[in-house]
Design a protein around this motif. Structure first.
Motif, mmCIF file in Angstrom:
data_model
loop_
_atom_site.group_PDB
_atom_site.id
_atom_site.type_symbol
_atom_site.label_atom_id
_atom_site.label_comp_id
_atom_site.label_asym_id
_atom_site.label_seq_id
_atom_site.Cartn_x
_atom_site.Cartn_y
_atom_site.Cartn_z
ATOM 1 N N MET A 12 22.046 75.409 72.704
ATOM 2 C CA MET A 12 21.209 74.233 72.486
ATOM 3 C C MET A 12 21.612 73.118 73.435
ATOM 4 N N LYS A 13 20.607 72.395 73.943
ATOM 5 C CA LYS A 13 20.867 71.257 74.825
ATOM 6 C C LYS A 13 21.313 70.064 74.000
ATOM 7 N N LYS A 14 22.291 69.351 74.505
ATOM 8 C CA LYS A 14 22.767 68.148 73.811
ATOM 9 C C LYS A 14 21.820 66.978 74.075
ATOM 10 N N ASP A 15 21.233 66.952 75.278
ATOM 11 C CA ASP A 15 20.397 65.825 75.675
ATOM 12 C C ASP A 15 18.925 66.210 75.730
ATOM 13 N N ALA A 16 18.461 66.929 74.707
ATOM 14 C CA ALA A 16 17.036 67.278 74.646
ATOM 15 C C ALA A 16 16.238 65.983 74.528
ATOM 16 N N GLY A 17 15.170 65.885 75.302
ATOM 17 C CA GLY A 17 14.391 64.645 75.386
ATOM 18 C C GLY A 17 13.872 64.166 74.038
ATOM 19 N N LYS A 18 13.857 62.876 73.869
ATOM 20 C CA LYS A 18 13.321 62.276 72.649
ATOM 21 C C LYS A 18 11.875 61.877 72.918
ATOM 22 N N PHE A 19 10.945 62.662 72.429
ATOM 23 C CA PHE A 19 9.530 62.377 72.614
ATOM 24 C C PHE A 19 8.794 62.855 71.387
ATOM 25 N N ASN A 20 7.573 62.347 71.204
ATOM 26 C CA ASN A 20 6.772 62.677 70.035
ATOM 27 C C ASN A 20 5.403 63.171 70.463
ATOM 28 N N VAL A 21 4.644 63.665 69.517
ATOM 29 C CA VAL A 21 3.266 64.077 69.774
ATOM 30 C C VAL A 21 2.460 62.831 70.113
ATOM 31 N N ARG A 79 15.519 76.376 82.043
ATOM 32 C CA ARG A 79 14.579 76.165 83.150
ATOM 33 C C ARG A 79 13.935 74.778 83.117
ATOM 34 N N ILE A 80 14.206 73.982 82.084
ATOM 35 C CA ILE A 80 13.685 72.617 82.019
ATOM 36 C C ILE A 80 14.810 71.676 82.415
ATOM 37 N N ALA A 81 14.606 70.980 83.546
ATOM 38 C CA ALA A 81 15.622 70.051 84.028
ATOM 39 C C ALA A 81 15.657 68.807 83.149
ATOM 40 N N LYS A 82 14.476 68.195 82.912
ATOM 41 C CA LYS A 82 14.414 67.024 82.037
ATOM 42 C C LYS A 82 12.983 66.766 81.634
ATOM 43 N N VAL A 83 12.841 65.995 80.569
ATOM 44 C CA VAL A 83 11.535 65.555 80.080
ATOM 45 C C VAL A 83 11.580 64.042 80.017
ATOM 46 N N GLU A 84 10.720 63.390 80.799
ATOM 47 C CA GLU A 84 10.708 61.932 80.762
ATOM 48 C C GLU A 84 9.377 61.451 80.215
#
Length: 122
Positions: A12-21, A79-84
Motif C-alpha cells: 500500500m502507498k503511504k502517500d495515496a492522493g487525497k481526492f474525492n468524487v 504505475r501511478i506516479a502521483k495524482v494531483e
C-alpha cells in the motif's frame, strides 16, 4: 498479523492522493516502452471510487476530441506516479454515472467547491 495482511501493508502507498468524487484530477502514469520509461498524464473528472485498502480503484472520465474516455486506476498501483487535484468539486452522490449521457460542456459540469464551504467545514 497474518502473512497476507503484512504483504498488503507493504504494497500500500503511504502517500495515496487525497481526492474525492467530483474533483478534476491529473493522474501521472508511468508508461514503459521497451527499455525506456516516461510519465503520461491523464486528466479528467473522478466519477467513481470503489473498493477498500489494496483493492481500491477510481474512475476518471474526460472528453477527448468529442468522445468520452474513461480509465479505471488502482489507487495503490506502482504505475501511478502521483495524482494531483486541479480543482476540487462537490458531488451530491457517490457515483457520477449521469455524466456519461451528457454532451459538450455539460458532460464536464461539476460544481466547484466554494471557499466558504471549505472554511465552514473546518
Amino acid at each position: 498479523m497474518s502473512i497476507i495482511a503484512k504483504i498488503n501493508q507493504e504494497q500500500m502507498k503511504k502517500d495515496a492522493g487525497k481526492f474525492n468524487v467530483g474533483d478534476s484530477v491529473r493522474v501521472h502514469t508511468i508508461v514503459k516502452e521497451g527499455d525506456k520509461e516516461r510519465v503520461q498524464i491523464f486528466s479528467g473528472i473522478v466519477i467513481a471510487k470503489k473498493g477498500t485498502l489494496l483493492n481500491s480503484t477510481f474512475t476518471v472520465r474526460r472528453i477527448s476530441y468529442g468522445e468520452g474516455d474513461e480509465r479505471v486506476f488502482p489507487v495503490h498501483s506502482p504505475r501511478i506516479a502521483k495524482v494531483e487535484v486541479e480543482t476540487p468539486g462537490t458531488a451530491r452522490r457517490a457515483k457520477l454515472n449521469y455524466l456519461r449521457n451528457r454532451k459538450g460542456k455539460s458532460a464536464m459540469a461539476v460544481r466547484e467547491k466554494s471557499a466558504g464551504a471549505a472554511t465552514a467545514a473546518a
